[in-house]
Motif scaffolding. Structure first.
Motif, PDB file in Angstrom:
ATOM      1  N   ASP A 117       0.822  -1.211   0.000  1.00  0.00           N
ATOM      2  CA  ASP A 117       0.000   0.000   0.000  1.00  0.00           C
ATOM      3  C   ASP A 117       0.860   1.266   0.000  1.00  0.00           C
ATOM      4  O   ASP A 117       0.498   2.275  -0.618  1.00  0.00           O
ATOM      5  N   TRP A 158       1.965   2.011  -3.520  1.00  0.00           N
ATOM      6  CA  TRP A 158       0.881   2.547  -4.330  1.00  0.00           C
ATOM      7  C   TRP A 158       0.571   3.990  -3.957  1.00  0.00           C
ATOM      8  O   TRP A 158       0.186   4.799  -4.809  1.00  0.00           O
ATOM      9  N   GLU A 203       0.693   7.191  -6.419  1.00  0.00           N
ATOM     10  CA  GLU A 203      -0.376   8.193  -6.462  1.00  0.00           C
ATOM     11  C   GLU A 203       0.182   9.593  -6.268  1.00  0.00           C
ATOM     12  O   GLU A 203      -0.208  10.541  -6.979  1.00  0.00           O
ATOM     13  N   GLN A 215      -6.701   8.622  -9.319  1.00  0.00           N
ATOM     14  CA  GLN A 215      -7.345   7.482  -8.656  1.00  0.00           C
ATOM     15  C   GLN A 215      -7.753   6.413  -9.666  1.00  0.00           C
ATOM     16  O   GLN A 215      -7.580   5.214  -9.427  1.00  0.00           O
ATOM     17  N   GLU A 216      -8.265   6.837 -10.807  1.00  0.00           N
ATOM     18  CA  GLU A 216      -8.653   5.871 -11.842  1.00  0.00           C
ATOM     19  C   GLU A 216      -7.438   5.102 -12.359  1.00  0.00           C
ATOM     20  O   GLU A 216      -7.495   3.868 -12.530  1.00  0.00           O
ATOM     21  N   GLU A 264      -6.064   2.556  -9.722  1.00  0.00           N
ATOM     22  CA  GLU A 264      -6.932   1.386  -9.597  1.00  0.00           C
ATOM     23  C   GLU A 264      -6.729   0.411 -10.757  1.00  0.00           C
ATOM     24  O   GLU A 264      -6.651  -0.812 -10.556  1.00  0.00           O
ATOM     25  N   ARG A 265      -6.632   0.935 -11.960  1.00  0.00           N
ATOM     26  CA  ARG A 265      -6.437   0.058 -13.111  1.00  0.00           C
ATOM     27  C   ARG A 265      -5.070  -0.609 -13.078  1.00  0.00           C
ATOM     28  O   ARG A 265      -4.918  -1.788 -13.407  1.00  0.00           O
ATOM     29  N   ARG A 282      -3.266  -1.333 -10.387  1.00  0.00           N
ATOM     30  CA  ARG A 282      -3.238  -2.351  -9.322  1.00  0.00           C
ATOM     31  C   ARG A 282      -3.899  -3.639  -9.796  1.00  0.00           C
ATOM     32  O   ARG A 282      -3.380  -4.737  -9.572  1.00  0.00           O
ATOM     33  N   GLU A 283      -4.996  -3.483 -10.477  1.00  0.00           N
ATOM     34  CA  GLU A 283      -5.714  -4.667 -10.948  1.00  0.00           C
ATOM     35  C   GLU A 283      -4.908  -5.414 -12.013  1.00  0.00           C
ATOM     36  O   GLU A 283      -4.789  -6.649 -11.966  1.00  0.00           O
TER      37      GLU A 283
END
Length: 408
Positions: free
Chosen positions: A133, A136, A140, A154-155, A158-159, A161-162
């Motif tokens: 975390d 990440w 950010e 944020q978008e 998230e992409r 990380r996935e």
């Protein structure tokens, strides 16, 4: 008695002789010494000479005995025909700008030197063995520092990380390809980034030049960008007329005219502190008369906090539209201003319909994420980017070339 008389006579004679000698001595002392006699000069009779003519200088000529003439009798010398040199006015040489196709690719090295802080920073963080975390959060923070904006950041995180979780083993090549793909998705590759300069239909039904208004606050490089845009259009084979509607700054008008002269584009200008809308109207009128392809209008760069002056900008657009439609309204933003640039963009968009953005000074900052933020804010694409002080450093924005320069 006779003896006495004789003595008196002798005394008188002696006194008289002595007095004569004294008087004679005094007269001899008062006389100046006589000049020495010329040697063996023949004796000439004494003749009184007439006074000599006055001369000037030691080399004055001896006067001649000539018959004197009146001023009417003296003829003036014939004047030789003077040769008047032919002065040819110096006409500045018209430059031929380099083609715009692929210009951003040619400037990629310069762009990568200033932008790779963001790309390299992200690749370094993504290459860590354990992406916890904290890592990440650092990713950010890196995106926010680059002015990408909160929501887009944020978008993207998230992409990433996935996809990293699904990818599993991550080689440097895999990470670079992944980051490139996601950044391109964030910037967008489907938008129309061409500058609309096609001819329009006037209010009388006739064809008129394409009209492009350039707006923005002072200090963003608006006038310079207008001049460079003229070079871009000339390089693409279009004829251009410039409208110097920033009448409140004489320097801006002179600067724009200089840019125009370099590429053979005429500049329409008005009196200092004159009506900007009137100058813009005349520029389009001249463009129609000359059959030009494009009319570029440089507007006054007023502070966005002054409502009255912003209303004036709206007036310029309305007056120009009496000729026909305005095909493009480009907002010039300084890439170094970050979030303050978004405030400017928002206010300008409320006054005129912004159709595209020009980002200047992109070569001197690692805040390339402003491209993403401003596009999200306005809903219009970035069409041009300024990458330096050179005359041909304004380039059409190409997302692929930009991202490649970003990640190295």
């Amino acid at each position: 008695m006779e003896t006495v008389i004789l003595a008196v006579v002798i005394a008188v004679v002696v006194l008289g002789a002595i007095g004569g000698l004294v008087v004679s001595g005094r007269k001899k002392k008062q006389l100046p010494p006589s000049p020495p006699a010329a040697p063996s000069a023949p004796a000439t009779p004494s003749v009184t000479a007439p006074p000599a003519e006055p001369h000037i200088g030691e080399e004055a000529e001896t006067p001649h005995d000539e018959e004197r003439r009146t001023i009417e009798e003296v003829g003036l010398p014939e004047a030789a025909e003077a040769e008047v040199p032919t002065v040819t006015p110096e006409v500045p040489a018209v430059e031929v700008p380099e083609p715009t196709a692929g210009r951003l690719v040619r400037l990629r090295a310069r762009l990568s030197r200033s932008q790779n802080t963001l790309g390299k920073g992200l690749l370094t963080l993504l290459s860590r063995e354990h992406l916890d975390d904290e890592t990440w959060e650092e990713i950010e923070d890196t995106l926010l520092t680059a002015d990408v904006g909160v929501t887009p950041t944020q978008e993207l995180v998230e992409r990433l990380r996935e996809r990293v979780k699904v990818l599993g083993t991550r080689t440097p090549e895999d990470l670079r390809a992944l980051l490139r793909e996601e950044l391109l998705t964030l910037i967008g590759t489907d938008a129309d980034r061409s500058v609309h300069t096609h001819n329009g239909i006037g209010t009388n039904g006739d064809e008129i030049p394409g009209v492009v208004m350039v707006v923005g606050v002072n200090g963003t490089g608006k006038t310079t960008t207008t001049g460079k845009l003229a070079r871009v259009l000339v390089a693409d084979g279009k004829s251009v007329v410039l409208g110097a509607a920033d009448t409140f700054r004489a320097a801006a008008t002179d600067q724009l005219q200089t840019w125009g002269e370099r590429v053979g584009a005429r500049t329409v200008r008005g009196p200092e502190n004159g009506d900007p809308a009137s100058v813009a109207y005349d520029a389009v009128k001249e463009g129609i008369a000359e059959g030009a392809d494009v009319v570029l209008i440089d507007t006054a760069g007023r502070l966005h906090t002054k409502t009255g002056l912003m209303d004036e900008l709206g007036k310029v657009k309305r007056v120009v539209e009496k000729h026909g439609p305005v095909g493009e309204v480009l907002l010039v933003l300084d890439a170094t201003t970050g979030q303050n640039g978004l405030v400017q963009a928002r206010v300008f968009a409320e006054v005129v319909d912004i159709t595209g953005v020009v980002l200047t000074k992109l070569d001197g900052t690692a805040k390339g994420g402003i491209i993403v933020a401003v596009q999200r804010e306005l809903g219009v694409p970035v069409k041009l980017v300024g990458l330096g002080e050179g005359a041909d450093d304004l380039a059409p924005f190409e997302p692929e070339a930009f991202v490649d320069a970003l990640i190295g």
